[in-house]
Design a protein around this motif. Sequence first.
Motif, PDB file in Angstrom:
ATOM      1  N   GLU A  35     -15.188 -40.765 -11.701  1.00  0.00           N
ATOM      2  CA  GLU A  35     -13.984 -41.255 -11.023  1.00  0.00           C
ATOM      3  C   GLU A  35     -12.880 -40.198 -11.001  1.00  0.00           C
ATOM      4  O   GLU A  35     -12.170 -40.064 -10.007  1.00  0.00           O
ATOM      5  CB  GLU A  35     -13.474 -42.543 -11.683  1.00  0.00           C
ATOM      6  CG  GLU A  35     -14.397 -43.728 -11.540  1.00  0.00           C
ATOM      7  CD  GLU A  35     -14.656 -44.159 -10.098  1.00  0.00           C
ATOM      8  OE1 GLU A  35     -13.916 -43.752  -9.173  1.00  0.00           O
ATOM      9  OE2 GLU A  35     -15.619 -44.917  -9.893  1.00  0.00           O
ATOM     10  N   VAL A  36     -12.736 -39.439 -12.086  1.00  0.00           N
ATOM     11  CA  VAL A  36     -11.735 -38.366 -12.112  1.00  0.00           C
ATOM     12  C   VAL A  36     -12.098 -37.298 -11.080  1.00  0.00           C
ATOM     13  O   VAL A  36     -11.232 -36.758 -10.390  1.00  0.00           O
ATOM     14  CB  VAL A  36     -11.583 -37.773 -13.533  1.00  0.00           C
ATOM     15  CG1 VAL A  36     -10.743 -36.495 -13.515  1.00  0.00           C
ATOM     16  CG2 VAL A  36     -10.965 -38.801 -14.469  1.00  0.00           C
ATOM     17  N   GLY A  37     -13.389 -37.029 -10.922  1.00  0.00           N
ATOM     18  CA  GLY A  37     -13.842 -36.093  -9.898  1.00  0.00           C
ATOM     19  C   GLY A  37     -13.506 -36.579  -8.498  1.00  0.00           C
ATOM     20  O   GLY A  37     -13.099 -35.794  -7.629  1.00  0.00           O
ATOM     21  N   GLU A  38     -13.663 -37.883  -8.265  1.00  0.00           N
ATOM     22  CA  GLU A  38     -13.314 -38.448  -6.961  1.00  0.00           C
ATOM     23  C   GLU A  38     -11.812 -38.350  -6.710  1.00  0.00           C
ATOM     24  O   GLU A  38     -11.369 -38.079  -5.588  1.00  0.00           O
ATOM     25  CB  GLU A  38     -13.798 -39.892  -6.864  1.00  0.00           C
ATOM     26  CG  GLU A  38     -15.312 -39.981  -6.776  1.00  0.00           C
ATOM     27  CD  GLU A  38     -15.823 -41.411  -6.762  1.00  0.00           C
ATOM     28  OE1 GLU A  38     -15.020 -42.354  -6.561  1.00  0.00           O
ATOM     29  OE2 GLU A  38     -17.046 -41.590  -6.953  1.00  0.00           O
ATOM     30  N   LEU A  39     -11.008 -38.541  -7.758  1.00  0.00           N
ATOM     31  CA  LEU A  39      -9.559 -38.368  -7.630  1.00  0.00           C
ATOM     32  C   LEU A  39      -9.236 -36.917  -7.276  1.00  0.00           C
ATOM     33  O   LEU A  39      -8.423 -36.657  -6.381  1.00  0.00           O
ATOM     34  CB  LEU A  39      -8.846 -38.773  -8.923  1.00  0.00           C
ATOM     35  CG  LEU A  39      -7.339 -38.485  -8.972  1.00  0.00           C
ATOM     36  CD1 LEU A  39      -6.594 -39.285  -7.917  1.00  0.00           C
ATOM     37  CD2 LEU A  39      -6.796 -38.787 -10.369  1.00  0.00           C
ATOM     38  N   ALA A  40      -9.885 -35.983  -7.952  1.00  0.00           N
ATOM     39  CA  ALA A  40      -9.655 -34.560  -7.681  1.00  0.00           C
ATOM     40  C   ALA A  40      -9.980 -34.232  -6.229  1.00  0.00           C
ATOM     41  O   ALA A  40      -9.248 -33.487  -5.562  1.00  0.00           O
ATOM     42  CB  ALA A  40     -10.498 -33.702  -8.618  1.00  0.00           C
ATOM     43  N   ARG A  41     -11.043 -34.798  -5.726  1.00  0.00           N
ATOM     44  CA  ARG A  41     -11.440 -34.569  -4.332  1.00  0.00           C
ATOM     45  C   ARG A  41     -10.360 -35.079  -3.369  1.00  0.00           C
ATOM     46  O   ARG A  41     -10.000 -34.405  -2.405  1.00  0.00           O
ATOM     47  CB  ARG A  41     -12.775 -35.240  -4.073  1.00  0.00           C
ATOM     48  CG  ARG A  41     -13.347 -34.986  -2.710  1.00  0.00           C
ATOM     49  CD  ARG A  41     -14.763 -35.562  -2.641  1.00  0.00           C
ATOM     50  NE  ARG A  41     -15.335 -35.398  -1.346  1.00  0.00           N
ATOM     51  CZ  ARG A  41     -15.922 -34.298  -0.895  1.00  0.00           C
ATOM     52  NH1 ARG A  41     -16.007 -33.245  -1.668  1.00  0.00           N
ATOM     53  NH2 ARG A  41     -16.414 -34.240   0.323  1.00  0.00           N
TER      54      ARG A  41
END
Length: 107
Positions: A35-41
């Motif tokens: 989820e943090v990766g999706e936020l970063a994207r």
Amino acid sequence: MYTTDQIQKRVDEYISQFKEGYFSPLSMMARLSEEVGELAREVNHYYGEKPKKTTEEEKTVEEELGDIIFVLSCFANSLDIDLSEAFDIAINKIETRDKDRWTHKDN
């Protein structure tokens, strides 16, 4: 609007209706990282140099932050951690450790 206690209770009510229950801590950590990766994207799409492809699904930073809050609440609930207490510990540490780290605004 919800307090952290209300968020954790609502998440628990949702998860409790399923036999599978909460994921293991390791799975929860992987899910939080995802989820943090999706936020970063999303942040990169909105504020960075990488625009979305026309074929990419529309999501928002707000939606991704909500996903993180949900997974974080699942994680905390699964380990019987009160997020308000965890935050209190963190903010007290930060306010003590970093009280003179930054330039204070003139009032």
